[in-house]
Design a protein around this motif. Sequence first.
Motif, PDB file in Angstrom:
ATOM      1  N   GLU A 278      37.720  34.825  36.477  1.00 44.39           N
ATOM      2  CA  GLU A 278      37.946  34.029  37.374  1.00 44.39           C
ATOM      3  C   GLU A 278      38.000  34.558  38.675  1.00 44.39           C
ATOM      4  O   GLU A 278      38.677  35.846  38.961  1.00 44.39           O
ATOM      5  CB  GLU A 278      39.279  33.129  37.144  1.00 44.39           C
ATOM      6  N   SER A 279      37.480  34.090  39.826  1.00 51.24           N
ATOM      7  CA  SER A 279      37.394  34.821  41.167  1.00 51.24           C
ATOM      8  C   SER A 279      36.974  33.551  42.171  1.00 51.24           C
ATOM      9  O   SER A 279      36.747  32.550  42.130  1.00 51.24           O
ATOM     10  CB  SER A 279      36.252  35.720  41.210  1.00 51.24           C
ATOM     11  N   GLU A 280      37.840  33.865  43.295  1.00 51.47           N
ATOM     12  CA  GLU A 280      37.528  33.123  44.630  1.00 51.47           C
ATOM     13  C   GLU A 280      37.231  34.119  45.683  1.00 51.47           C
ATOM     14  O   GLU A 280      37.999  34.909  46.045  1.00 51.47           O
ATOM     15  CB  GLU A 280      38.478  32.349  44.928  1.00 51.47           C
ATOM     16  N   LEU A 281      36.122  33.848  46.549  1.00 51.66           N
ATOM     17  CA  LEU A 281      35.500  34.676  47.659  1.00 51.66           C
ATOM     18  C   LEU A 281      36.707  34.812  48.907  1.00 51.66           C
ATOM     19  O   LEU A 281      37.394  33.787  49.154  1.00 51.66           O
ATOM     20  CB  LEU A 281      34.465  34.001  48.212  1.00 51.66           C
ATOM     21  N   GLY A 282      37.101  36.018  48.904  1.00 46.89           N
ATOM     22  CA  GLY A 282      38.103  36.268  49.989  1.00 46.89           C
ATOM     23  C   GLY A 282      39.539  36.432  49.501  1.00 46.89           C
ATOM     24  O   GLY A 282      40.305  36.874  50.020  1.00 46.89           O
ATOM     25  N   LYS A 283      39.531  35.951  48.115  1.00 45.32           N
ATOM     26  CA  LYS A 283      41.295  35.897  47.555  1.00 45.32           C
ATOM     27  C   LYS A 283      41.222  36.864  46.366  1.00 45.32           C
ATOM     28  O   LYS A 283      42.447  36.972  45.961  1.00 45.32           O
ATOM     29  CB  LYS A 283      41.444  34.566  47.097  1.00 45.32           C
ATOM     30  N   GLY A 284      40.164  37.318  46.067  1.00 46.68           N
ATOM     31  CA  GLY A 284      40.295  38.437  44.756  1.00 46.68           C
ATOM     32  C   GLY A 284      39.752  37.806  43.429  1.00 46.68           C
ATOM     33  O   GLY A 284      39.159  36.583  43.506  1.00 46.68           O
ATOM     34  N   SER A 285      39.955  38.660  42.538  1.00 48.66           N
ATOM     35  CA  SER A 285      39.295  38.252  41.172  1.00 48.66           C
ATOM     36  C   SER A 285      40.228  38.475  40.139  1.00 48.66           C
ATOM     37  O   SER A 285      41.305  39.320  40.070  1.00 48.66           O
ATOM     38  CB  SER A 285      37.967  39.108  40.795  1.00 48.66           C
ATOM     39  N   CYS A 286      40.111  37.863  39.007  1.00 46.77           N
ATOM     40  CA  CYS A 286      40.777  38.046  37.846  1.00 46.77           C
ATOM     41  C   CYS A 286      40.168  38.218  36.531  1.00 46.77           C
ATOM     42  O   CYS A 286      39.278  37.305  36.188  1.00 46.77           O
ATOM     43  CB  CYS A 286      41.921  36.914  37.700  1.00 46.77           C
ATOM     44  N   PHE A 287      40.298  39.264  35.859  1.00 50.30           N
ATOM     45  CA  PHE A 287      39.437  39.567  34.725  1.00 50.30           C
ATOM     46  C   PHE A 287      40.417  39.609  33.490  1.00 50.30           C
ATOM     47  O   PHE A 287      41.290  40.117  33.494  1.00 50.30           O
ATOM     48  CB  PHE A 287      38.615  40.987  34.628  1.00 50.30           C
ATOM     49  N   ILE A 288      39.992  38.568  32.529  1.00 49.08           N
ATOM     50  CA  ILE A 288      41.043  38.374  31.318  1.00 49.08           C
ATOM     51  C   ILE A 288      40.095  38.916  30.208  1.00 49.08           C
ATOM     52  O   ILE A 288      39.003  38.272  29.636  1.00 49.08           O
ATOM     53  CB  ILE A 288      41.185  37.024  30.982  1.00 49.08           C
ATOM     54  N   VAL A 289      40.919  39.736  29.340  1.00 49.23           N
ATOM     55  CA  VAL A 289      40.207  40.435  28.047  1.00 49.23           C
ATOM     56  C   VAL A 289      41.160  39.847  26.866  1.00 49.23           C
ATOM     57  O   VAL A 289      42.394  39.831  26.774  1.00 49.23           O
ATOM     58  CB  VAL A 289      40.234  41.930  28.049  1.00 49.23           C
ATOM     59  N   LEU A 290      40.804  39.400  25.897  1.00 48.76           N
ATOM     60  CA  LEU A 290      41.268  38.737  24.654  1.00 48.76           C
ATOM     61  C   LEU A 290      40.902  39.579  23.622  1.00 48.76           C
ATOM     62  O   LEU A 290      39.399  39.537  23.220  1.00 48.76           O
ATOM     63  CB  LEU A 290      40.946  37.323  24.376  1.00 48.76           C
TER      64      LEU A 290
END
Length: 448
Positions: A430-442
């Motif tokens: 999940e990511s938004e330009l200029g606000k960062g990213s979030c990688f989710i591992v299951l």
Amino acid sequence: MAWVIASNLSKSNIRLSPQFQRLRWQLLGAFLAVMMAINFVSNFLVYQFFSHILYQQLDQKLKLLANSAAHSLEIIEENNNTDIRHDRYLDEDGDLDLSWQGLQQPNQTIEWFDGSQKLLGASGKKINFQINNFTPGFITLPESPPIRVLIITIYEQENPQSKHIEGYVRVTESTESITILLSQLSWGFAIGFFITLGLISVGGMWLTRQSLKPLAKSYEQLKQFTGDASHELRSPLTAIKTSVEVLQTHPERIHPQDIEKINSIVSATNQMSCLIDDLLFLARTDNDLDLLPQQTAVIPLEELLEDIVTFGEIKAEKKKIKLQLHCLTKPLVNGNIFQLQRLFTNLIDNAIKYTETGGDINISLKTSEEWAIVTVQDTGIGIKKEYIPFVFDRFWRVEKSRSSQISGTGLGLAIAQSIVQHHQGQILVESELGKGSCFIVLLPVVLD
């Protein structure tokens, strides 16, 4: 070397890999959908064509019968009797001598009316229905089965110009025979549809397999070549790296003007070594060679993350990035410890690369009923929404113009995805330009 690999592969029976098997089923599904749509449309058009022809033939019969029966209106008016089978109309052989008699079918009805729409007589099968409108033409009554009706107007023959209405003839016929015939046709189409589906499925499976064989063969050759080439390149790179290290141990032998060149050689050699290691790793995982059963074990995920974060803090401190780990649970997972270390190291290194000085990176660990969930969230440059589907592609990098100054091979996330898939897990972003990213591992947890 490459032609030897190709020769060996061409002699062997190409077995489709899982990704090609998925592609094969996708192609087969699309092929079946298109063929079934064509079959359905063609059956529908044929059904409509035959239905139109049958009703057209019925209308022609009713029209011919009505025109023939119209000549008997005068006889019916003379007798004013609803039963027209009277001895005075029998010929010498005892048969009815009326023009419409040879045309009438058992399931038809003929009715004669005077100019005031009063019933004068009827012939044929009695059909119960009610029509108050005597508008000339064809109509269909929504009975069960439907009834086709034709009403014609009979004008006075002595003075045709006066348009004086002498009476009406109404001809009706049940469409039961047509309904039965169309129903049989529908059942035939249905049976043919399933037979066609089976034949197309068998043929489609064979065609998709044959069409994917050359592609699978080329893909296998490419994977084999990548693995072998990466392995072969290690030796000259090791020799270069060793030679440079020897030079660096004797700085007095190096001219001051050559120091910068030596450092460039070291940097390029290290970068090439990392690239070769990544390519070799991907080649091995593509061939399912890197996750043998004896290499897996039950791993406490919390301890693994703590060790990785401890090493990552050194890189984060150089950019004054705050790196934090939040473990809400202590799940156990079954996997290869070296691969899992590489997975989370790649994600954390990637977050550090694309997070500007003074940013934050938060790593959390929690569990659901079946999954251990690890999130790596940063406050970096982020990714445009339209680019998110490509982040796990090999050699793809976010915003190439903005990341040109950031070192890397573009294989880190591809390797992370490959490791997760080999551990029967999932990786999301999940990511938004200029606000960062979030990688989710299951990852699947080890249940007690």
